[in-house]
Design a protein around this motif. Structure first.
Motif, PDB file in Angstrom:
ATOM      1  N   ALA A   1      45.345  42.135  41.895  1.00  0.00           N
ATOM      2  CA  ALA A   1      44.482  41.955  43.040  1.00  0.00           C
ATOM      3  C   ALA A   1      43.735  40.664  43.198  1.00  0.00           C
ATOM      4  N   THR A   2      43.483  40.096  44.244  1.00  0.00           N
ATOM      5  CA  THR A   2      42.574  38.794  44.228  1.00  0.00           C
ATOM      6  C   THR A   2      41.638  38.973  45.613  1.00  0.00           C
ATOM      7  N   GLY A   3      40.631  38.234  45.478  1.00  0.00           N
ATOM      8  CA  GLY A   3      39.656  38.004  46.559  1.00  0.00           C
ATOM      9  C   GLY A   3      38.504  37.376  46.290  1.00  0.00           C
ATOM     10  N   ASN A   4      37.543  37.228  47.167  1.00  0.00           N
ATOM     11  CA  ASN A   4      36.521  36.293  47.083  1.00  0.00           C
ATOM     12  C   ASN A   4      34.934  36.876  47.529  1.00  0.00           C
ATOM     13  N   ALA A   5      34.045  36.171  47.221  1.00  0.00           N
ATOM     14  CA  ALA A   5      32.821  36.667  47.630  1.00  0.00           C
ATOM     15  C   ALA A   5      31.716  35.503  47.891  1.00  0.00           C
ATOM     16  N   THR A   6      31.004  35.551  48.615  1.00  0.00           N
ATOM     17  CA  THR A   6      29.788  34.678  48.685  1.00  0.00           C
ATOM     18  C   THR A   6      28.818  34.582  47.511  1.00  0.00           C
ATOM     19  N   GLY A   7      28.742  33.390  46.710  1.00  0.00           N
ATOM     20  CA  GLY A   7      27.809  33.217  45.651  1.00  0.00           C
ATOM     21  C   GLY A   7      26.425  32.569  46.170  1.00  0.00           C
ATOM     22  N   PRO A   8      25.602  32.414  45.047  1.00  0.00           N
ATOM     23  CA  PRO A   8      24.226  31.487  45.654  1.00  0.00           C
ATOM     24  C   PRO A   8      24.800  30.194  46.123  1.00  0.00           C
TER      25      PRO A   8
ATOM     26  N   PHE B   1      25.391  29.004  48.689  1.00  0.00           N
ATOM     27  CA  PHE B   1      26.596  28.944  49.837  1.00  0.00           C
ATOM     28  C   PHE B   1      27.942  28.755  49.031  1.00  0.00           C
ATOM     29  N   THR B   2      28.023  28.987  47.697  1.00  0.00           N
ATOM     30  CA  THR B   2      29.298  28.900  46.878  1.00  0.00           C
ATOM     31  C   THR B   2      30.344  30.007  47.403  1.00  0.00           C
ATOM     32  N   THR B   3      31.304  30.118  47.100  1.00  0.00           N
ATOM     33  CA  THR B   3      32.370  30.837  47.179  1.00  0.00           C
ATOM     34  C   THR B   3      32.932  31.319  45.718  1.00  0.00           C
ATOM     35  N   ILE B   4      33.044  32.461  45.352  1.00  0.00           N
ATOM     36  CA  ILE B   4      33.611  32.882  43.918  1.00  0.00           C
ATOM     37  C   ILE B   4      34.834  33.589  44.236  1.00  0.00           C
ATOM     38  N   TYR B   5      35.747  33.148  43.677  1.00  0.00           N
ATOM     39  CA  TYR B   5      37.329  33.436  43.667  1.00  0.00           C
ATOM     40  C   TYR B   5      37.601  34.202  42.343  1.00  0.00           C
TER      41      TYR B   5
ATOM     42  N   MET C   1      41.617  39.017  33.693  1.00  0.00           N
ATOM     43  CA  MET C   1      40.825  38.664  34.726  1.00  0.00           C
ATOM     44  C   MET C   1      40.355  36.998  34.816  1.00  0.00           C
ATOM     45  N   GLN C   2      40.192  36.747  35.839  1.00  0.00           N
ATOM     46  CA  GLN C   2      39.876  35.309  36.029  1.00  0.00           C
ATOM     47  C   GLN C   2      38.953  34.850  37.321  1.00  0.00           C
ATOM     48  N   TYR C   3      37.986  34.278  37.115  1.00  0.00           N
ATOM     49  CA  TYR C   3      37.078  33.779  38.154  1.00  0.00           C
ATOM     50  C   TYR C   3      36.648  32.347  38.354  1.00  0.00           C
ATOM     51  N   ASP C   4      36.298  31.927  39.368  1.00  0.00           N
ATOM     52  CA  ASP C   4      36.036  30.246  39.548  1.00  0.00           C
ATOM     53  C   ASP C   4      35.472  30.101  40.889  1.00  0.00           C
ATOM     54  N   ILE C   5      34.697  29.080  41.032  1.00  0.00           N
ATOM     55  CA  ILE C   5      34.210  28.880  42.386  1.00  0.00           C
ATOM     56  C   ILE C   5      35.349  27.783  43.103  1.00  0.00           C
ATOM     57  N   THR C   6      36.241  27.463  42.270  1.00  0.00           N
ATOM     58  CA  THR C   6      37.470  26.787  42.880  1.00  0.00           C
ATOM     59  C   THR C   6      38.617  27.588  43.318  1.00  0.00           C
ATOM     60  N   LYS C   7      39.378  27.672  44.156  1.00  0.00           N
ATOM     61  CA  LYS C   7      40.295  28.601  44.750  1.00  0.00           C
ATOM     62  C   LYS C   7      41.431  28.199  43.616  1.00  0.00           C
ATOM     63  N   PHE C   8      42.112  29.231  43.003  1.00  0.00           N
ATOM     64  CA  PHE C   8      42.984  28.892  41.855  1.00  0.00           C
ATOM     65  C   PHE C   8      44.142  29.828  42.059  1.00  0.00           C
ATOM     66  N   TYR C   9      44.441  30.641  43.109  1.00  0.00           N
ATOM     67  CA  TYR C   9      45.519  31.576  43.432  1.00  0.00           C
ATOM     68  C   TYR C   9      45.939  31.297  44.828  1.00  0.00           C
ATOM     69  N   ASN C  10      47.106  32.055  44.881  1.00  0.00           N
ATOM     70  CA  ASN C  10      47.798  31.921  46.297  1.00  0.00           C
ATOM     71  C   ASN C  10      47.292  33.118  47.114  1.00  0.00           C
ATOM     72  N   ASP C  11      47.064  32.783  48.435  1.00  0.00           N
ATOM     73  CA  ASP C  11      46.757  33.804  49.265  1.00  0.00           C
ATOM     74  C   ASP C  11      47.698  35.114  49.358  1.00  0.00           C
ATOM     75  N   SER C  12      48.679  34.652  49.580  1.00  0.00           N
ATOM     76  CA  SER C  12      49.765  35.733  49.735  1.00  0.00           C
ATOM     77  C   SER C  12      50.550  35.736  48.401  1.00  0.00           C
ATOM     78  N   ALA C  13      50.741  37.023  47.826  1.00  0.00           N
ATOM     79  CA  ALA C  13      51.610  37.107  46.725  1.00  0.00           C
ATOM     80  C   ALA C  13      53.086  36.965  47.028  1.00  0.00           C
ATOM     81  N   PHE C  14      53.941  36.477  46.421  1.00  0.00           N
ATOM     82  CA  PHE C  14      55.233  36.529  46.646  1.00  0.00           C
ATOM     83  C   PHE C  14      55.959  37.624  45.963  1.00  0.00           C
ATOM     84  N   VAL C  15      56.760  38.267  46.871  1.00  0.00           N
ATOM     85  CA  VAL C  15      57.767  39.464  46.390  1.00  0.00           C
ATOM     86  C   VAL C  15      58.890  38.585  45.553  1.00  0.00           C
TER      87      VAL C  15
END
Length: 351
Positions: free
Chosen positions: A178-185, A187-191, A235-249
């Motif tokens: 699973a991947t996702g994001n949320a708004t952090g302090p 105005f940052t985005t946490i991925y 598990m991994q998190y970052d304020i820079t996007k590091f994963y692909n939006d759609s997982a390849f089959v």
């Protein structure tokens, strides 16, 4: 007449060494690895251990999970490998192939081995790995700088990770990712990303990920990025996007279960290692042997002719003749390098 001096022979030998090893030494370094327990040479266990390296890449379940066990009793060897769930099939296979080559370089003849790349990891042991939820150790990697508000950042990160924990744990028996994001302090985005090996039950996956979550405040408190690996979850998190939006089959091989199958994954058994075909390996050996034979033949003939006709050859012709030989052999080596590159590319595609 073509002649080769001792210095030229040394130079040409160096070219051969570099040419042959260029493709095999190209693997990147692991993020981390651990190995222990020496393999006894010339035993059934060693043959089973080598079978893991040659056959594990053929056991893809269709979604980047590989597992293989060979032998019984004291000769038993087990292995798993998992690609990150958002990468495409070629990247997955290349990552595993690199892992197999690299681990034999950094952990020669060690059967307790675990190694981590950013996009895949590999685990080999002499006991059953599937279904074993014990985490002997984990590794971590911190990323980025400190956040300006630790409590607010952690307060936004925790719900995101818990949501992804539930999504990954609810995945089927072929993929838990699973991947996702949320708004952090500020105005940052946490991925973030969470993944388990698909052989785990929903509860086992959730428990494993929770074990990693519990380390965040100790390992990354205040940092805007980090990742933790164990051999069964990540598990991994970052304020820079590091994963692909759609997982390849990753398309399964004909012998792999289809994505609609709900049966649990079981270790793959193989026939005795002596019966497997190693066509690609034989091709490489044959090509390298031809290169070496051609070089030795040319060099030997040149040295012989020089010894025989040394007095008949004007000194002024020595340098042009030597240069001609060097140019000829350099051409052969460059051509051989292209052939070797093509063969290695064929093997990678085959896997």
């Amino acid at each position: 007449m073509l002649m080769v001096t001792g210095n030229n022979l040394l130079w040409l030998s160096l070219i051969i060494f570099l040419t042959i090893n260029t493709t095999t030494l190209a693997q990147p370094n692991f993020i981390d690895y651990y190995c222990d327990h020496k393999v006894t040479i010339n035993t059934t266990f060693e043959r089973n251990y080598k079978t893991i390296f040659s056959e594990l890449p053929t056991t893809n379940n269709g979604f980047g999970f590989f597992n293989l066990s060979v032998g019984t009793g004291t000769n038993y060897v087990s292995s798993i490998a998992l690609c990150r769930g958002d990468i495409n099939p070629d990247v997955c296979q290349n990552c595993l192939n690199d892992s197999i080559v690299k681990v034999q370089q950094v952990c020669p003849h060690k059967f307790y081995t675990i190694a981590y790349y950013e996009l895949c990891w590999l685990y080999i042991n002499n006991f059953t790995i599937l279904g074993n939820t014990n985490i002997p150790f984990y590794t971590y990697n911190s990323v980025g700088q400190n956040t300006t508000n630790v409590s607010l950042f952690n307060g936004d990160l925790r719900p995101l990770l818990e949501r992804l924990q539930g999504e990954a744990a609810s995945g089927g028996s072929l993929k838990k990712f699973a991947t996702g994001n949320a708004t952090g302090p500020d105005f940052t985005t946490i991925y973030a990303l969470v993944q388990c090996t698909p052989d785990l039950s929903s509860q086992e996956c959730s428990d494993c990920v929770q074990t990693l979550f519990n380390q965040i405040t100790t390992l990354f408190n205040g940092l805007v990025g980090g990742q933790i690996f164990s051999h069964i979850c990540h598990m991994q998190y970052d304020i820079t996007k590091f994963y692909n939006d759609s997982a390849f089959v990753i398309l399964p091989s004909p012998s792999s279960p289809s994505p609609s199958t709900n049966s649990s994954i079981s270790p793959v058994s193989l026939p005795p290692p002596g019966k497997k075909k190693n066509t690609a390996r034989y091709v490489i050996i044959a090509i390298v042997s031809v290169i070496v034979i051609v070089f030795i033949t040319i060099a030997s003939c040149s040295i012989f002719m020089r010894s025989r006709n040394n007095k008949e050859s004007p000194p002024s012709q020595s340098k042009p003749q030597t240069s001609s030989l060097i140019n000829l052999i350099t051409f052969i080596l460059l051509l051989s390098k292209d052939i070797l590159g093509a063969v290695f590319a064929l093997i990678t595609t085959e896997y």
